[in-house]
Design an enzyme around this catalytic site. Structure first.
Site, short mmCIF file in Angstrom:
data_model
loop_
_atom_site.label_atom_id
_atom_site.label_comp_id
_atom_site.label_asym_id
_atom_site.label_seq_id
_atom_site.Cartn_x
_atom_site.Cartn_y
_atom_site.Cartn_z
CD GLU A 118 16.75 47.82 16.06
OE1 GLU A 118 16.03 48.82 16.16
OE2 GLU A 118 17.72 47.57 16.82
CG HIS A 139 21.24 50.58 16.39
ND1 HIS A 139 20.72 51.76 16.87
CD2 HIS A 139 20.41 49.60 16.83
CE1 HIS A 139 19.62 51.50 17.56
NE2 HIS A 139 19.41 50.20 17.56
CG HIS A 164 20.44 50.32 22.78
ND1 HIS A 164 20.68 48.97 22.75
CD2 HIS A 164 19.69 50.58 21.68
CE1 HIS A 164 20.09 48.43 21.70
NE2 HIS A 164 19.48 49.37 21.02
CG HIS A 216 15.79 52.67 19.88
ND1 HIS A 216 15.08 52.16 18.81
CD2 HIS A 216 16.86 51.86 20.00
CE1 HIS A 216 15.70 51.08 18.33
NE2 HIS A 216 16.78 50.89 19.03
#
Lengths: 243, 243, 243, 243
Positions: free
Chosen positions: C82, C101, C103, C171
């Site tokens: 990613e 990035h 979660h 996500h």
């Protein structure tokens, strides 16, 4: 006392110190909760820490009391004002050898609303099918909320009745059992069950265990092997080793 | 056994001990959960700790069992009463090489209410699209809630069917996978997904992943690189170093 | 490179390693989140760990990439699939020098329901007034949920627009800022704000900050002194000393 | 100053450092909260850390201020911009000797909704029966949300009135007391009470303590023995030993 008696008392005090530390580690007791054990050689006496938070209790803090809350040995330090909870229950319940009084946060909502704390999963079966709430207002009106006299202790013991747990409105709860290991399991099961009922109620009605399941699962869990397995784990989590 | 076989078994037991500790650290297992792995050299056998909490399991605690739950080696210590969950699933699911049975707290509400535990985020895709609930009452009536006989294990395995997870009403769940790393990822994904559905439901209906997303994301996550990356992290979090 | 340039790069890599550990300690990243920083000497390059969980990242894991995601130095180990999230944002946002990035669990419900994540307290003002949600289904249909191609990265960057945060349906999210310290503050503020909106919504409608308050409070918090004070604290919490 | 005076100041500063660390350990303060104490030898002065997070404050960070927020000693390092909260309250409340300003997460929802934070259990009685909310918009319109001028501090002190706690809309709260030990107990009690009201409201209306119970329980808890017992426990939890 014989040397064997000495060893029995010594083991009892060691277990009581460990139980204090376990209850602190598992977030059952805070600054003001406590745990006691009946003297195994003299049912008219019980052991309890002096006025100290369970997370820092050591052997030197343990005191012995008559069931009326009189200190047996001379020690100028202050005992817990709420020791009468313990004495009154030992007087009124010959089957009880260990008592916790605590304010585990997940339990507190159930002391001020009318929602059942009945077990919803097998590990909580140890708390029993019935849990009543004692409200200090009913007999004593406005107080400082402490159960600091024998008559208040007996009033609470009447609400407890033959059960393993009773709630105190706006205050906390008491858990009772035949042994220290069992009363720790009941205290943890109560905390977890309270948290789970909170989680489940947002989805709708809770399906509790049946009476038969509560009786059979609690009998199994409060037997020697499960108590030993769990105690072994709690001791490790509390940071003890080599015990 | 050849020395290569010895090394395979040795590695398997090391991984099983680490999996026990990881599951304790990640709050998947409590005093009474467990994890097993099929013998990689003999599919009719599996490894599982003796009756001990996963957080304190060591190499010396690992026992070997036939799929019927008979202990292979002589060891006077007690095995888990619920080992039959593992044996029955290994018998009925040739594709399964690792099993966890646990009571992760966030999962328990879903065992007593009718709300879907289907994945709502990519990391939970590994739990699969379908999760059924086994209720011990249906075939066995009131019990002590343990799955402690082979016929109960097979009954549970039928509810599990071809899926990766099944719930046990008022009790917990089982997770199954091809490997220890995968079953740990599924166990953690299940715990996290359950917690997230609880958080999301207060806002309204949950938008779950599509069938295609579940299939594609779980295939990716259960492949070698993601499993190795996550295992490396879990091992560090569990306090192991130099492995 | 001059020796001064060497020192700049060395400091940048040290800060990136620390940022990885902070984000793990603060429960922002799990096994699969990541954080990157633009090369301060070459805006066409950025630094990012190899495919490793942030909680265990060390200096030797840091790789350098072109904005198209090509690895600059030779290193046989795998990069994050990613990484294109980072490259695409650096290409499309010249003002951005650091990207996370992740979660974070409290944020995930907001990716699947229509509830505003706008700041409700001053420390969350740094996330900005507007947060849009990118849904991989819109342009790409069923996928494995990863943003693992440059065209997907640019699609996400378009949803991000000029803002500091964008959500990814089912996500997680991306956070962007001028510096590593700022992107860590934004990531933590987002996590806390999401948790608080969950807590507050059960009581009724949330009163969010005004546009003026968001602008003025975020300008103050993202200035040198508050960032330095918070970074000093995060570093200590992550277990570093003497930095 | 006499040597006895020196010892008093020395003890005060030690206690203030410990209070900083306790508040960080108990999740009361984050990167930006603070705690102060009035100079016991000069009521026109107070002690407060320089601009540093409480979790990392040491003796060398403590500064002395006039009630108008002028630094007494020469120290080139920056003070907290929000020190005026402390000075204004010490000016307006002669009975107050210790102040905390923090953003404990459970308290924040109550700053933006109209739900009472009145005590619902005995340990929270120390927060008092009445808690008002100060909204910076009312007098000052859009700001950066900081209380960084004396006129804002006095405005907040007017909302606080004779109470022990006041909320700041979209920001946090202040707690005040006669001593550091008492202000720590009030801060923790507030955090716990806020969390409990959140838990309880999902079940229905909260039954709060009566006025008499609040008065009697808070008088008991804020007396010497309970404060000493709790402080002893907080000190141990914060990792200090031998104090």
């Amino acid at each position: 006392m014989t040397s064997r008696d000495d060893a029995v008392i010594d083991d009892t005090i060691t277990s009581l110190v460990i139980a204090n530390r376990i209850l602190a580690r598992e977030d059952i007791v805070d600054d003001f909760g406590h745990v006691s054990v009946r003297n195994p050689l003299n049912p008219e006496r019980y052991f309890l820490s002096r006025s100290r938070s369970p997370g820092v209790v050591t052997r030197g803090d343990i005191m012995e009391f008559t069931l009326d809350g009189e200190q047996v040995t001379s020690d100028p330090r202050r005992p817990y004002a709420e020791r009468h909870i313990h004495g009154a229950i030992y007087k009124d319940r010959a089957d009880v050898n260990a008592v916790t009084h605590h304010h585990a946060r997940s339990v507190l909502p159930f002391t001020v609303v009318d929602v059942s704390l009945r077990p919803m999963f097998h590990m909580a079966s140890v708390i029993g099918a019935t849990i009543e709430t004692w409200d200090s207002q009913d007999e004593f009106g406005d107080t400082n909320m402490l159960v600091d006299r024998m008559d208040m202790g007996h009033s609470l013991a009447r609400t407890l009745g033959p059960n393993r747990v009773a709630l105190l409105r706006g205050h906390g709860c008491v858990c009772v059992a035949e042994s220290l290991k069992a009363v720790v399991m009941i205290s943890i099961g109560l905390k977890d069950n309270a948290s789970l009922i909170q989680q489940t109620r947002q989805f709708g009605e809770v399906r509790y265990l049946s009476d038969g399941e509560i009786a059979m699962a609690s009998k199994m869990l409060l037997s020697e092997m499960p108590l030993a397995r769990a105690w072994d784990n709690w001791v490790a989590r509390a940071g003890f080793s080599g015990l």
